[in-house]
Design an enzyme around this catalytic site. Sequence first.
Site, mmCIF file in Angstrom:
data_model
loop_
_atom_site.group_PDB
_atom_site.id
_atom_site.type_symbol
_atom_site.label_atom_id
_atom_site.label_comp_id
_atom_site.label_asym_id
_atom_site.label_seq_id
_atom_site.Cartn_x
_atom_site.Cartn_y
_atom_site.Cartn_z
ATOM 1 N N LYS A 21 0.830 -1.212 0.000
ATOM 2 C CA LYS A 21 0.000 0.000 0.000
ATOM 3 C C LYS A 21 0.866 1.264 0.000
ATOM 4 O O LYS A 21 0.630 2.162 -0.783
ATOM 5 C CB LYS A 21 -0.918 0.047 1.236
ATOM 6 C CG LYS A 21 -2.036 -0.963 1.226
ATOM 7 C CD LYS A 21 -3.043 -0.700 2.350
ATOM 8 C CE LYS A 21 -2.447 -0.846 3.738
ATOM 9 N NZ LYS A 21 -2.070 -2.225 4.107
ATOM 10 N N ARG A 96 -9.662 1.413 8.579
ATOM 11 C CA ARG A 96 -9.349 0.007 8.844
ATOM 12 C C ARG A 96 -10.464 -0.688 9.607
ATOM 13 O O ARG A 96 -10.341 -1.870 9.912
ATOM 14 C CB ARG A 96 -8.067 -0.081 9.649
ATOM 15 C CG ARG A 96 -6.823 -0.401 8.799
ATOM 16 C CD ARG A 96 -5.662 -0.311 9.731
ATOM 17 N NE ARG A 96 -4.514 -1.058 9.406
ATOM 18 C CZ ARG A 96 -3.410 -0.544 8.880
ATOM 19 N NH1 ARG A 96 -3.380 0.701 8.487
ATOM 20 N NH2 ARG A 96 -2.342 -1.297 8.736
ATOM 21 N N ARG A 130 11.035 -6.876 4.754
ATOM 22 C CA ARG A 130 10.922 -5.452 4.411
ATOM 23 C C ARG A 130 11.931 -4.607 5.202
ATOM 24 O O ARG A 130 12.122 -4.814 6.397
ATOM 25 C CB ARG A 130 9.492 -5.018 4.745
ATOM 26 C CG ARG A 130 9.143 -3.633 4.383
ATOM 27 C CD ARG A 130 7.679 -3.469 4.209
ATOM 28 N NE ARG A 130 6.918 -3.520 5.455
ATOM 29 C CZ ARG A 130 5.604 -3.288 5.520
ATOM 30 N NH1 ARG A 130 4.917 -3.041 4.416
ATOM 31 N NH2 ARG A 130 4.974 -3.342 6.663
ATOM 32 N N ARG A 158 11.113 -2.227 10.584
ATOM 33 C CA ARG A 158 10.067 -1.739 11.480
ATOM 34 C C ARG A 158 9.899 -2.706 12.640
ATOM 35 O O ARG A 158 9.952 -3.913 12.445
ATOM 36 C CB ARG A 158 8.743 -1.637 10.701
ATOM 37 C CG ARG A 158 8.425 -0.242 10.249
ATOM 38 C CD ARG A 158 7.292 -0.226 9.283
ATOM 39 N NE ARG A 158 6.054 -0.772 9.833
ATOM 40 C CZ ARG A 158 4.886 -0.716 9.210
ATOM 41 N NH1 ARG A 158 4.799 -0.146 8.030
ATOM 42 N NH2 ARG A 158 3.804 -1.231 9.751
ATOM 43 N N ARG A 169 -1.227 -8.896 13.023
ATOM 44 C CA ARG A 169 -1.713 -7.857 12.096
ATOM 45 C C ARG A 169 -2.623 -8.464 11.035
ATOM 46 O O ARG A 169 -3.626 -7.864 10.650
ATOM 47 C CB ARG A 169 -0.524 -7.128 11.455
ATOM 48 C CG ARG A 169 0.174 -6.225 12.458
ATOM 49 C CD ARG A 169 1.552 -5.801 12.000
ATOM 50 N NE ARG A 169 1.524 -4.934 10.844
ATOM 51 C CZ ARG A 169 2.578 -4.688 10.080
ATOM 52 N NH1 ARG A 169 3.744 -5.277 10.344
ATOM 53 N NH2 ARG A 169 2.484 -3.881 9.068
#
Length: 218
Positions: A21, A96, A130, A158, A169
Site C-alpha cells: 500500500k 481500517r 521489508r 520496522r 496484524r
Amino acid sequence: MSAISRQPSSIVLFGPPGAGKGTQAGKISQLTGKPQVSTGDMLREAVKHNTSLGKEAKEYMEAGLLVPDSIIIDLISERMKESDASGGVLFDGFPRTIAQAEELSLIANVSLVIMIQVPDEDIVERIVGRRMDPETGEIYHINFNPAPAHIESRLIQRKDDTEDTVRSRLNAYHEQTKPLSEWYGIFSDKTTMSIITVDGSGTIEQVAKAIESELGGL
Ligand code: AMP
C-alpha cells in the site's frame, strides 16, 4: 505516468499488511496529485516524538493490534483541516474498521476505493523481509527489491515487521478490516463511488501498471 484529474474527492487504498500500500500510494499520489495520508506513518511519527498520542498508540502497534478508532478519527479529522487536503487526499491504511469508514463518509467525499489483494501465504515473507531507509523513507525488500549496496548498512526494520506481530496484524486485518470490502460494496451501490480490485502479488511495477490501467478506465 500521465496526470489524472478528478474532482475534489478522496481515494482509499485498501489491502492487507504487506500488500504494498505504502509503495503504491506514493505512485498514485504522484499520478493524481493528491497528498498521501498514511495513518501508519502519522502514528510512527507520534511514537518517534514520544507524544502522548504516540505513547498510547505504541503498545497497540507493537502488539500488531489496531489503534482505537477514537484516536485514529481525531488524527484524521485534524489532518483533513490542513490546506493541502482541500482537493481530496489519498488515504493509505485508513479506514481500517467500519466505524472509521462511517466517520470518514461524514468528513470526506470518497470517490474511489482501490483494493489490493495478496494471498496470506505471501504476506509473512513480504513483511519480514521489508527494510526502510530512514534517510529517504524508501521501502526495500531483501529479496524482491534490494537496496543499493552503499545504503544497506543504514536500513532499518520496522519494530512491528516481525513474524509474530505479522500474524496478529493479519488477524486484525481479517477480523476488522476485510469486512470493509463488503461495506464499501454496499456503499458504492448507493453512491457514485467506484471500487477497483487489483492483484497485488506481482512486482511493484506490475501492480503499479495494473492500478494505472484501472484508473485510466474510470
Ligand atoms: P501501517 O503502517 O498502515 O501498516 O500501520 C502500522 C500500525 O499502525 C498498524 O498495525 C496499527 O497498529 C496502526 N494503524 C495504522 N493505521 C491504523 C488505522 N487506520 N486504524 C487503527 N490502527 C492503525
